[in-house]
Design a protein around this motif. Structure first.
Motif, short mmCIF file in Angstrom:
data_model
loop_
_atom_site.label_atom_id
_atom_site.label_comp_id
_atom_site.label_asym_id
_atom_site.label_seq_id
_atom_site.Cartn_x
_atom_site.Cartn_y
_atom_site.Cartn_z
N ALA A 35 0.82 -1.22 0.00
CA ALA A 35 0.00 0.00 0.00
C ALA A 35 0.85 1.27 0.00
N GLY A 36 1.88 1.27 0.83
CA GLY A 36 2.71 2.46 0.93
C GLY A 36 3.38 2.82 -0.39
N GLU A 37 3.83 1.80 -1.12
CA GLU A 37 4.46 2.05 -2.42
C GLU A 37 3.46 2.65 -3.40
N ILE A 38 2.25 2.12 -3.35
CA ILE A 38 1.22 2.64 -4.25
C ILE A 38 0.94 4.10 -3.92
N GLY A 39 0.78 4.37 -2.65
CA GLY A 39 0.49 5.74 -2.22
C GLY A 39 1.59 6.70 -2.62
N ALA A 40 2.84 6.24 -2.48
CA ALA A 40 3.97 7.10 -2.83
C ALA A 40 4.01 7.34 -4.34
N ALA A 41 3.75 6.29 -5.09
CA ALA A 41 3.83 6.40 -6.55
C ALA A 41 2.74 7.31 -7.09
N LEU A 42 1.57 7.25 -6.51
CA LEU A 42 0.43 7.99 -7.05
C LEU A 42 0.12 9.26 -6.26
N GLU A 43 0.83 9.46 -5.16
CA GLU A 43 0.61 10.66 -4.34
C GLU A 43 -0.83 10.77 -3.88
N VAL A 44 -1.30 9.68 -3.28
CA VAL A 44 -2.64 9.66 -2.70
C VAL A 44 -2.49 9.50 -1.20
N PRO A 45 -3.17 10.32 -0.41
CA PRO A 45 -3.09 10.22 1.05
C PRO A 45 -3.52 8.83 1.53
N PRO A 46 -2.86 8.31 2.56
CA PRO A 46 -3.11 6.94 3.02
C PRO A 46 -4.57 6.59 3.23
N ALA A 47 -5.30 7.45 3.91
CA ALA A 47 -6.69 7.12 4.22
C ALA A 47 -7.53 7.02 2.95
N ASN A 48 -7.28 7.94 2.06
CA ASN A 48 -8.02 7.92 0.80
C ASN A 48 -7.65 6.70 -0.02
N LEU A 49 -6.35 6.38 -0.05
CA LEU A 49 -5.91 5.21 -0.79
C LEU A 49 -6.55 3.95 -0.21
N SER A 50 -6.58 3.87 1.11
CA SER A 50 -7.15 2.69 1.76
C SER A 50 -8.61 2.51 1.35
N PHE A 51 -9.32 3.63 1.29
CA PHE A 51 -10.72 3.59 0.87
C PHE A 51 -10.86 2.96 -0.52
N HIS A 52 -10.01 3.40 -1.43
CA HIS A 52 -10.13 2.92 -2.81
C HIS A 52 -9.58 1.49 -2.95
N LEU A 53 -8.55 1.17 -2.20
CA LEU A 53 -8.04 -0.20 -2.23
C LEU A 53 -9.09 -1.18 -1.73
N LYS A 54 -9.83 -0.74 -0.72
CA LYS A 54 -10.87 -1.60 -0.19
C LYS A 54 -11.95 -1.84 -1.24
N ALA A 55 -12.31 -0.76 -1.93
CA ALA A 55 -13.33 -0.88 -2.97
C ALA A 55 -12.87 -1.84 -4.07
N LEU A 56 -11.63 -1.70 -4.50
CA LEU A 56 -11.10 -2.57 -5.55
C LEU A 56 -11.01 -4.02 -5.06
N THR A 57 -10.67 -4.18 -3.80
CA THR A 57 -10.56 -5.53 -3.26
C THR A 57 -11.93 -6.19 -3.16
N GLN A 58 -12.92 -5.42 -2.79
CA GLN A 58 -14.26 -5.99 -2.64
C GLN A 58 -14.82 -6.49 -3.97
N THR A 59 -14.46 -5.83 -5.05
CA THR A 59 -14.91 -6.30 -6.36
C THR A 59 -13.97 -7.37 -6.90
N GLN A 60 -12.93 -7.68 -6.18
CA GLN A 60 -11.95 -8.70 -6.55
C GLN A 60 -11.09 -8.32 -7.74
N LEU A 61 -11.13 -7.03 -8.13
CA LEU A 61 -10.26 -6.61 -9.22
C LEU A 61 -8.80 -6.64 -8.78
#
Lengths: 123, 123
Positions: A35-61
């Motif tokens: 997660a941290g690498e993704i956040g650093a690469a895309l410059e997305v704040p951790p909490a916001n990134l976590s929100f979107h990672l969760k959404a992507l994970t729930q759809t199994q993408l």
DNA sequence: TTAATTGTACAACAAATATTTAAATAATGA
DNA sequence: TCATTATTTAAATATTTGTTGTACAATTAA
């Protein structure tokens, strides 16, 4: 693929942040990223990134596996390809020849060049 | 493809109604369908259908031409394929071989066979 | 011209989504 | 154990989106 599933998957990809995350993970392949690498690469704040990672994970993408205190994410390539198939299937009522002339180059999991090779000549 | 464009396109496909409309038009191919036919086939009220047709038209995923008092809609297949390419490009950092083993069959507007030929043996 | 058909525009309401801040959880290593 | 790092959760707010009903514009045909 079941229609509501496809809708959820497209919805997952309809956010700028999630699309960037997914494409980044597709690029990484089996290695994935934490997660941290993704956040650093895309410059997305951790909490916001976590929100979107969760959404992507729930759809199994994307899938997630724990590595100590890190969470490693990987793109679910087969599901992505199923979705593409769902979108493009039955093109011209199963007569794709009708569409071929308007297609220039297509990359379906590989660079367009590699595909055109298979269509033109083989090295 | 420009990232914001891809986001808008996925957003277009993230609605159940719009996804049904688009897939129906993909199936019809160059013949397309007029609004009334689409509404009858999918059982969507006229005003609602018009709303979604407009959204799809604005993203250029479908095109519209006037025929007397009818509006004929057609899927923009090349744009669809561009979007698919955007999603799947640079898979595994341009080493699609890493992903090939997990890909069973792909329909990308054309038979999967053509694709697998270019993948099975690579120099 | 008049009437019927086809489709769109607009307004209003209901519902879902994205982002931020701050706090909480969990694993690591001194 | 305690501080540090990594990540998630919760709450609050702002923004966006979907659906319906009604009215309107354009085309066709009697």
């Amino acid at each position: 693929m079941y229609h509501p599933t496809a809708t959820l998957l497209f919805n997952s990809l309809a956010s700028g942040v999630r699309l960037n995350v997914f494409r980044l993970l597709v690029k990484q392949g089996p290695a994935g990223m934490v997660a941290g690498e993704i956040g650093a690469a895309l410059e997305v704040p951790p909490a916001n990134l976590s929100f979107h990672l969760k959404a992507l994970t729930q759809t199994q993408l994307i899938t997630v596996t724990q590595e100590g205190r890190y969470q490693r994410y990987r793109a679910n390539i087969p599901l992505m390809l199923d979705l593409v198939a769902y979108l493009t299937e039955e093109c011209c009522s199963g007569n794709p020849g009708q569409c071929m002339d308007i297609r220039s180059g297509v990359a379906c999991g590989e660079p367009a060049a590699a595909l055109s090779i298979s269509n033109q000549e083989k090295p």
